[in-house]
Design a protein around this motif. Sequence first.
Motif, PDB file in Angstrom:
ATOM      1  N   PHE A  36       1.517  -3.911   6.467  1.00 59.05           N
ATOM      2  CA  PHE A  36       2.199  -3.385   7.650  1.00 59.05           C
ATOM      3  C   PHE A  36       1.695  -4.202   8.837  1.00 59.05           C
ATOM      4  O   PHE A  36       0.488  -4.227   9.120  1.00 59.05           O
ATOM      5  N   ALA A  37       2.613  -4.878   9.532  1.00 58.28           N
ATOM      6  CA  ALA A  37       2.215  -5.778  10.611  1.00 58.28           C
ATOM      7  C   ALA A  37       3.078  -5.569  11.837  1.00 58.28           C
ATOM      8  O   ALA A  37       4.274  -5.268  11.742  1.00 58.28           O
ATOM      9  N   ALA A  38       2.475  -5.741  13.008  1.00 54.73           N
ATOM     10  CA  ALA A  38       3.178  -5.606  14.277  1.00 54.73           C
ATOM     11  C   ALA A  38       4.380  -6.542  14.338  1.00 54.73           C
ATOM     12  O   ALA A  38       4.331  -7.676  13.843  1.00 54.73           O
ATOM     13  N   ALA A  39       5.458  -6.074  14.964  1.00 56.14           N
ATOM     14  CA  ALA A  39       6.703  -6.838  15.007  1.00 56.14           C
ATOM     15  C   ALA A  39       6.528  -8.204  15.660  1.00 56.14           C
ATOM     16  O   ALA A  39       7.248  -9.154  15.333  1.00 56.14           O
ATOM     17  N   SER A  40       5.566  -8.329  16.570  1.00 51.49           N
ATOM     18  CA  SER A  40       5.347  -9.614  17.235  1.00 51.49           C
ATOM     19  C   SER A  40       4.814 -10.683  16.300  1.00 51.49           C
ATOM     20  O   SER A  40       4.754 -11.856  16.669  1.00 51.49           O
ATOM     21  N   LEU A  41       4.452 -10.298  15.078  1.00 52.49           N
ATOM     22  CA  LEU A  41       3.945 -11.253  14.093  1.00 52.49           C
ATOM     23  C   LEU A  41       5.044 -11.765  13.155  1.00 52.49           C
ATOM     24  O   LEU A  41       4.750 -12.451  12.174  1.00 52.49           O
ATOM     25  N   THR A  42       6.285 -11.435  13.449  1.00 52.78           N
ATOM     26  CA  THR A  42       7.401 -11.709  12.536  1.00 52.78           C
ATOM     27  C   THR A  42       7.419 -13.152  12.026  1.00 52.78           C
ATOM     28  O   THR A  42       7.446 -13.401  10.814  1.00 52.78           O
ATOM     29  N   ASN A  43       7.427 -14.119  12.923  1.00 55.71           N
ATOM     30  CA  ASN A  43       7.572 -15.517  12.501  1.00 55.71           C
ATOM     31  C   ASN A  43       6.359 -16.005  11.723  1.00 55.71           C
ATOM     32  O   ASN A  43       6.492 -16.670  10.691  1.00 55.71           O
ATOM     33  N   ALA A  44       5.178 -15.698  12.216  1.00 54.13           N
ATOM     34  CA  ALA A  44       3.970 -16.155  11.536  1.00 54.13           C
ATOM     35  C   ALA A  44       3.849 -15.528  10.153  1.00 54.13           C
ATOM     36  O   ALA A  44       3.475 -16.203   9.182  1.00 54.13           O
ATOM     37  N   ILE A  84      -2.090  -4.720  10.236  1.00 50.29           N
ATOM     38  CA  ILE A  84      -2.397  -5.615  11.356  1.00 50.29           C
ATOM     39  C   ILE A  84      -1.709  -5.029  12.583  1.00 50.29           C
ATOM     40  O   ILE A  84      -0.481  -5.017  12.679  1.00 50.29           O
ATOM     41  N   SER A  85      -2.495  -4.536  13.512  1.00 51.27           N
ATOM     42  CA  SER A  85      -1.977  -3.852  14.698  1.00 51.27           C
ATOM     43  C   SER A  85      -1.983  -4.797  15.890  1.00 51.27           C
ATOM     44  O   SER A  85      -2.790  -5.733  15.960  1.00 51.27           O
ATOM     45  N   ALA A  86      -1.095  -4.536  16.851  1.00 45.75           N
ATOM     46  CA  ALA A  86      -1.058  -5.348  18.067  1.00 45.75           C
ATOM     47  C   ALA A  86      -1.986  -4.808  19.149  1.00 45.75           C
ATOM     48  O   ALA A  86      -2.040  -5.374  20.238  1.00 45.75           O
ATOM     49  N   ASN A  87      -2.704  -3.728  18.868  1.00 48.67           N
ATOM     50  CA  ASN A  87      -3.745  -3.300  19.799  1.00 48.67           C
ATOM     51  C   ASN A  87      -4.792  -2.475  19.073  1.00 48.67           C
ATOM     52  O   ASN A  87      -4.535  -1.911  18.003  1.00 48.67           O
ATOM     53  N   PRO A  88      -5.993  -2.392  19.614  1.00 54.23           N
ATOM     54  CA  PRO A  88      -7.069  -1.671  18.931  1.00 54.23           C
ATOM     55  C   PRO A  88      -6.860  -0.166  18.859  1.00 54.23           C
ATOM     56  O   PRO A  88      -7.396   0.486  17.955  1.00 54.23           O
ATOM     57  N   GLY A  89      -6.093   0.403  19.801  1.00 58.16           N
ATOM     58  CA  GLY A  89      -5.969   1.852  19.881  1.00 58.16           C
ATOM     59  C   GLY A  89      -5.437   2.493  18.615  1.00 58.16           C
ATOM     60  O   GLY A  89      -5.986   3.500  18.128  1.00 58.16           O
ATOM     61  N   TRP A  90      -4.379   1.928  18.047  1.00 57.90           N
ATOM     62  CA  TRP A  90      -3.802   2.513  16.836  1.00 57.90           C
ATOM     63  C   TRP A  90      -4.716   2.294  15.630  1.00 57.90           C
ATOM     64  O   TRP A  90      -4.792   3.142  14.733  1.00 57.90           O
ATOM     65  N   MET A  91      -5.429   1.183  15.611  1.00 62.80           N
ATOM     66  CA  MET A  91      -6.399   0.979  14.541  1.00 62.80           C
ATOM     67  C   MET A  91      -7.561   1.967  14.678  1.00 62.80           C
ATOM     68  O   MET A  91      -8.070   2.488  13.671  1.00 62.80           O
ATOM     69  N   ILE A 221      -5.557  -8.316  24.967  1.00 58.65           N
ATOM     70  CA  ILE A 221      -4.565  -8.122  23.907  1.00 58.65           C
ATOM     71  C   ILE A 221      -5.153  -8.622  22.590  1.00 58.65           C
ATOM     72  O   ILE A 221      -5.127  -9.809  22.283  1.00 58.65           O
ATOM     73  N   ILE A 222      -5.695  -7.686  21.836  1.00 55.77           N
ATOM     74  CA  ILE A 222      -6.388  -7.993  20.594  1.00 55.77           C
ATOM     75  C   ILE A 222      -5.599  -7.429  19.415  1.00 55.77           C
ATOM     76  O   ILE A 222      -5.142  -6.283  19.460  1.00 55.77           O
ATOM     77  N   TYR A 223      -5.458  -8.224  18.358  1.00 55.03           N
ATOM     78  CA  TYR A 223      -4.809  -7.785  17.122  1.00 55.03           C
ATOM     79  C   TYR A 223      -5.878  -7.563  16.044  1.00 55.03           C
ATOM     80  O   TYR A 223      -6.359  -8.534  15.442  1.00 55.03           O
ATOM     81  N   PRO A 224      -6.267  -6.318  15.786  1.00 55.23           N
ATOM     82  CA  PRO A 224      -7.200  -6.083  14.689  1.00 55.23           C
ATOM     83  C   PRO A 224      -6.467  -5.977  13.347  1.00 55.23           C
ATOM     84  O   PRO A 224      -5.306  -5.574  13.291  1.00 55.23           O
ATOM     85  N   ALA A 225      -7.159  -6.339  12.278  1.00 57.87           N
ATOM     86  CA  ALA A 225      -6.635  -6.202  10.916  1.00 57.87           C
ATOM     87  C   ALA A 225      -7.643  -5.428  10.087  1.00 57.87           C
ATOM     88  O   ALA A 225      -8.850  -5.469  10.361  1.00 57.87           O
ATOM     89  N   ALA A 226      -7.160  -4.711   9.069  1.00 53.40           N
ATOM     90  CA  ALA A 226      -8.066  -3.945   8.216  1.00 53.40           C
ATOM     91  C   ALA A 226      -7.421  -3.661   6.873  1.00 53.40           C
ATOM     92  O   ALA A 226      -6.192  -3.609   6.745  1.00 53.40           O
ATOM     93  N   ASP A 227      -8.277  -3.461   5.883  1.00 52.13           N
ATOM     94  CA  ASP A 227      -7.863  -3.025   4.549  1.00 52.13           C
ATOM     95  C   ASP A 227      -7.814  -1.502   4.572  1.00 52.13           C
ATOM     96  O   ASP A 227      -8.771  -0.856   5.006  1.00 52.13           O
TER      97      ASP A 227
END
Length: 262
Positions: A36-44, A84-91, A221-227
């Motif tokens: 599950f990844a933030a929409a802003s990561l679409t192309n990458a 992979i979230s587009a901000n730390p708050g939701w993570m 603007i930090i994108y955290p990732a987690a398992d």
Amino acid sequence: MTTGSSTVARAGVAAFALSLMQLAPTMAGADEVTVFAAASLTNAMAEIEERFEAETGHDLTVSLAGSSALARQIQQGAPADIFISANPGWMDELENGGLLEPDSRFDLLNNSIVLIAHGTDAAPVEIGPETDLAGLLGDGRLAMALVDAVPAGIYGKASLESLGLWEDVEPQVAQADNVRAALAFVATGEAPFGIVYATDAAADDNVTIVGTFPADSHPPIIYPAADLANRDSEAENAFVDYLRGPVARAAFERQGFIVLDQ
């Protein structure tokens, strides 16, 4: 069949069997990973998905949407493996709910937010407390992702509030479900201006970046990732390693992201 033909046939069967034996570990080790990844990561993520599958044999399924929508789906039991979230708050919210594998979280990317205009020849705008953004909009709308839920909208609202511009433009804000939808509003001319990530703006030839919001006017603007904690597999671990590796780094940098040292 002659003796020679029988020998050739047996040799062919033996070679086929050997090839299957050689492939068996790869086939048996293949697994599916859902990201599950933030929409802003679409192309990458499209590039990373293709490369990861080709190099590892694992199947990668990528679901793209606003970070808030994805986090809520995870809370409701959606079968995702990596977030992979587009901000730390939701993570933070998922971590506080015990939904992350312990010690699996890391900061992956950095981004910036920009003001975009429809078309390719829009005049630049100096963004600051004196900017007459409402006057610039006229009767038009300012496209933004959901300002109280989606990270791009949250960052944009925070910046406008910090600069003292929010109250004047709030009645003209057209909110979209995610940042790519906000980008589309401007690209199609439905809104003359919008606030999106710099990486999104660079992905569409029908918009112009006319200004960049000061970095100190909004949280980093930090994108955290987690398992996620629902299961643990070799394929998940392989994908997390891949995110930290040179191929993924290059894919992110091609889209304008800053990859954080981990």
